[in-house]
Design a protein around this motif. Structure first.
Motif, PDB file in Angstrom:
ATOM      1  N   ASP A  74       0.845  -1.190   0.000  1.00  0.00           N
ATOM      2  CA  ASP A  74       0.000   0.000   0.000  1.00  0.00           C
ATOM      3  C   ASP A  74       0.890   1.253   0.000  1.00  0.00           C
ATOM      4  O   ASP A  74       1.653   1.483   0.947  1.00  0.00           O
ATOM      5  N   PRO A  75       0.796   2.097  -1.041  1.00  0.00           N
ATOM      6  CA  PRO A  75       1.660   3.292  -1.105  1.00  0.00           C
ATOM      7  C   PRO A  75       1.383   4.312  -0.002  1.00  0.00           C
ATOM      8  O   PRO A  75       2.197   5.207   0.220  1.00  0.00           O
ATOM      9  N   LYS A  76       0.260   4.184   0.703  1.00  0.00           N
ATOM     10  CA  LYS A  76      -0.013   5.098   1.812  1.00  0.00           C
ATOM     11  C   LYS A  76       0.927   4.852   2.989  1.00  0.00           C
ATOM     12  O   LYS A  76       1.153   5.734   3.815  1.00  0.00           O
ATOM     13  N   TYR A  77       1.461   3.631   3.059  1.00  0.00           N
ATOM     14  CA  TYR A  77       2.313   3.288   4.199  1.00  0.00           C
ATOM     15  C   TYR A  77       3.753   2.990   3.801  1.00  0.00           C
ATOM     16  O   TYR A  77       4.650   3.023   4.647  1.00  0.00           O
ATOM     17  N   TRP A  78       3.984   2.682   2.511  1.00  0.00           N
ATOM     18  CA  TRP A  78       5.307   2.243   2.078  1.00  0.00           C
ATOM     19  C   TRP A  78       5.847   3.129   0.967  1.00  0.00           C
ATOM     20  O   TRP A  78       5.200   3.302  -0.060  1.00  0.00           O
ATOM     21  N   PRO A 101       6.668   1.253  -2.898  1.00  0.00           N
ATOM     22  CA  PRO A 101       6.184  -0.044  -2.408  1.00  0.00           C
ATOM     23  C   PRO A 101       6.557  -1.234  -3.285  1.00  0.00           C
ATOM     24  O   PRO A 101       6.632  -2.356  -2.783  1.00  0.00           O
ATOM     25  N   ASP A 102       6.790  -1.022  -4.581  1.00  0.00           N
ATOM     26  CA  ASP A 102       7.106  -2.124  -5.473  1.00  0.00           C
ATOM     27  C   ASP A 102       8.610  -2.330  -5.656  1.00  0.00           C
ATOM     28  O   ASP A 102       9.024  -3.165  -6.473  1.00  0.00           O
ATOM     29  N   CYS A 103       9.414  -1.602  -4.915  1.00  0.00           N
ATOM     30  CA  CYS A 103      10.876  -1.719  -5.013  1.00  0.00           C
ATOM     31  C   CYS A 103      11.424  -2.506  -3.834  1.00  0.00           C
ATOM     32  O   CYS A 103      10.917  -2.400  -2.712  1.00  0.00           O
ATOM     33  N   PHE A 104      12.463  -3.278  -4.099  1.00  0.00           N
ATOM     34  CA  PHE A 104      13.109  -4.061  -3.050  1.00  0.00           C
ATOM     35  C   PHE A 104      14.156  -3.184  -2.371  1.00  0.00           C
ATOM     36  O   PHE A 104      15.240  -2.967  -2.891  1.00  0.00           O
ATOM     37  N   GLU A 105      13.825  -2.673  -1.197  1.00  0.00           N
ATOM     38  CA  GLU A 105      14.694  -1.752  -0.474  1.00  0.00           C
ATOM     39  C   GLU A 105      14.816  -2.206   0.986  1.00  0.00           C
ATOM     40  O   GLU A 105      14.074  -1.741   1.867  1.00  0.00           O
ATOM     41  N   PRO A 106      15.744  -3.105   1.290  1.00  0.00           N
ATOM     42  CA  PRO A 106      15.896  -3.581   2.679  1.00  0.00           C
ATOM     43  C   PRO A 106      16.230  -2.464   3.655  1.00  0.00           C
ATOM     44  O   PRO A 106      15.923  -2.565   4.853  1.00  0.00           O
ATOM     45  N   GLU A 107      16.877  -1.401   3.169  1.00  0.00           N
ATOM     46  CA  GLU A 107      17.287  -0.316   4.054  1.00  0.00           C
ATOM     47  C   GLU A 107      16.105   0.331   4.778  1.00  0.00           C
ATOM     48  O   GLU A 107      16.286   0.952   5.829  1.00  0.00           O
ATOM     49  N   ARG A 108      14.887   0.176   4.229  1.00  0.00           N
ATOM     50  CA  ARG A 108      13.734   0.809   4.874  1.00  0.00           C
ATOM     51  C   ARG A 108      13.542   0.255   6.294  1.00  0.00           C
ATOM     52  O   ARG A 108      13.056   0.956   7.174  1.00  0.00           O
ATOM     53  N   PHE A 109      13.918  -0.999   6.509  1.00  0.00           N
ATOM     54  CA  PHE A 109      13.740  -1.599   7.835  1.00  0.00           C
ATOM     55  C   PHE A 109      14.898  -1.281   8.782  1.00  0.00           C
ATOM     56  O   PHE A 109      14.880  -1.710   9.938  1.00  0.00           O
ATOM     57  N   LEU A 121      10.934   3.834  11.310  1.00  0.00           N
ATOM     58  CA  LEU A 121       9.974   2.817  10.868  1.00  0.00           C
ATOM     59  C   LEU A 121       9.926   1.703  11.904  1.00  0.00           C
ATOM     60  O   LEU A 121      10.687   0.746  11.854  1.00  0.00           O
ATOM     61  N   GLU A 122       9.067   1.846  12.870  1.00  0.00           N
ATOM     62  CA  GLU A 122       8.942   0.852  13.933  1.00  0.00           C
ATOM     63  C   GLU A 122       7.865  -0.159  13.550  1.00  0.00           C
ATOM     64  O   GLU A 122       6.734  -0.119  14.019  1.00  0.00           O
ATOM     65  N   VAL A 123       8.254  -1.088  12.680  1.00  0.00           N
ATOM     66  CA  VAL A 123       7.320  -2.083  12.167  1.00  0.00           C
ATOM     67  C   VAL A 123       7.940  -3.462  12.322  1.00  0.00           C
ATOM     68  O   VAL A 123       9.121  -3.662  12.013  1.00  0.00           O
ATOM     69  N   ASP A 124       7.170  -4.413  12.808  1.00  0.00           N
ATOM     70  CA  ASP A 124       7.638  -5.795  12.877  1.00  0.00           C
ATOM     71  C   ASP A 124       6.567  -6.705  12.288  1.00  0.00           C
ATOM     72  O   ASP A 124       5.499  -6.258  11.877  1.00  0.00           O
ATOM     73  N   TYR A 125       6.880  -8.009  12.229  1.00  0.00           N
ATOM     74  CA  TYR A 125       5.948  -8.957  11.605  1.00  0.00           C
ATOM     75  C   TYR A 125       5.190  -9.784  12.645  1.00  0.00           C
ATOM     76  O   TYR A 125       4.720 -10.883  12.345  1.00  0.00           O
ATOM     77  N   LYS A 126       5.049  -9.264  13.854  1.00  0.00           N
ATOM     78  CA  LYS A 126       4.386 -10.014  14.917  1.00  0.00           C
ATOM     79  C   LYS A 126       2.904  -9.673  15.048  1.00  0.00           C
ATOM     80  O   LYS A 126       2.266 -10.050  16.034  1.00  0.00           O
ATOM     81  N   GLY A 127       2.377  -8.953  14.073  1.00  0.00           N
ATOM     82  CA  GLY A 127       0.950  -8.654  14.070  1.00  0.00           C
ATOM     83  C   GLY A 127       0.570  -7.404  14.814  1.00  0.00           C
ATOM     84  O   GLY A 127      -0.627  -7.125  14.993  1.00  0.00           O
TER      85      GLY A 127
END
Length: 334
Positions: free
Chosen positions: A164-168, A171-179, A184-190
């Protein structure tokens, strides 16, 4: 694989499991099977049988196998497509494990910040299950003007949410540096609904830790021990990054490494039974004789293989070319 699972479930190896558990108890080293067997011994309101335990383990192996392999494949493909990212990841892994004498293990793998960011970005861009497992609405609600009745089955499009471009940004580019960005306090734990590769809430993927371990360690080992390059003459931007249709979003297999299968046949010696009397190079093969076909030697015969890279050779591995039978011939390999 299903046949192997069925065979495994039928085999009664309970004594072997318990012997192994008893030995581990002496060492104080527990794993998942130990914990499940402890629940069985202690007793709970819902009885946990040996069949239940075996079913749980089978679900973990079946559910965590293909999804983890798919993620590793996407991560390697994206790094090959972006040489800068590949070089940076290799430098980090080799610098870290060189201090340990080249022994790659999982004890401190989470300290590899850039590798972890690559895995997170891969799960964002190429999550194995684009559509999360179906949910059921427990109460009537309204979302964006749409009324959702109670008991409605809902399928969450995590693929679209993660792009979703509203949050990323890009969004269609592979950019590991964003994490690696502290903002950007985002994790994959839901906990962040803009990034849910494993789902969220009470029904979040129970094998998340198991699946991540199956991705982190293989990637670290691949990056440390091997130098990765594309085939001669192939450009990075020419890689096919399209997805195949299915329950899991695998990468299209349009670039199957033929050379790898020729040099390293999955089954070097293929067993067969002669269905009729025949003669091969002066040797009589009677009916019913067991024959071992040396696919390894056939794939390396210098009288056949003039072009080792398949650049000007139409041979395939579907069994139509008997000098190249990495996957066997006829109906034997389904």
């Amino acid at each position: 694989m299903e046949g192997q699972f069925r065979t495994w479930k039928k085999e009664k190896k309970t004594n072997i499991v318990y012997d192994d558990v008893s030995e581990k108890k002496k060492q104080g080293d527990d794993d998942l099977v130990d914990v499940l067997l402890r629940f069985q011994d202690d007793g709970i309101q819902i009885p946990l049988t040996t069949e239940n335990i075996k079913a749980v383990i089978l679900d973990m192996l079946g559910g965590g196998g293909e999804t983890s392999a798919t993620t590793v494949d996407w991560a390697m493909a994206e790094m090959l497509r972006n040489p800068r990212i590949l070089e940076k990841a290799q430098d980090e892994v080799r610098r870290f494990f060189d201090d340990k004498g080249g022994y790659v293990d999982e004890s401190r793998i989470h300290e590899l910040k850039y590798l972890m960011s690559i895995i997170k970005e891969t799960l964002r861009l190429h999550l194995p299950l684009p559509l999360l497992l179906p949910r059921k609405c427990r109460e009537k609600c309204e979302i964006d003007g749409y009324e959702i009745p109670v008991d409605t089955k809902i399928i969450v499009n995590a693929w679209a949410i993660n792009r979703d471009p509203k949050y990323w940004r890009n969004p269609d580019c592979f950019e590991p540096e964003r994490f690696l960005d502290e903002d950007l306090e985002v994790d994959y734990k839901g906990n962040h609904f803009e990034y849910i590769p494993f789902g969220a809430g009470r029904r979040i993927c129970p094998g998340m830790a198991f699946g991540l371990a199956n991705v982190e360690l293989p990637l670290a080992m691949f990056l440390y021990h091997f130098d990765w390059k594309l085939p001669p003459g192939m450009k990075h931007e020419e890689m096919d990054m399209s997805e195949s249709f299915g329950i899991t979003a695998r990468r299209n297999e349009t670039e199957i490494p033929k050379v790898g299968f020729r040099l390293h046949a999955l089954i070097p010696l293929i067993p067969r039974v002669s269905r009729e009397d025949t003669e091969i190079e002066g040797y009589i093969i009677p009916i019913g004789a067991k024959v071992l076909v040396n696919a390894w030697a056939m794939g390396r015969d210098p009288d056949i293989w003039a072009d080792p890279r398949f650049e000007n050779d139409p041979k395939d591995f579907t069994g139509n070319e008997f000098e190249y039978i990495s996957f066997v011939v006829e109906e034997e390999c389904a």
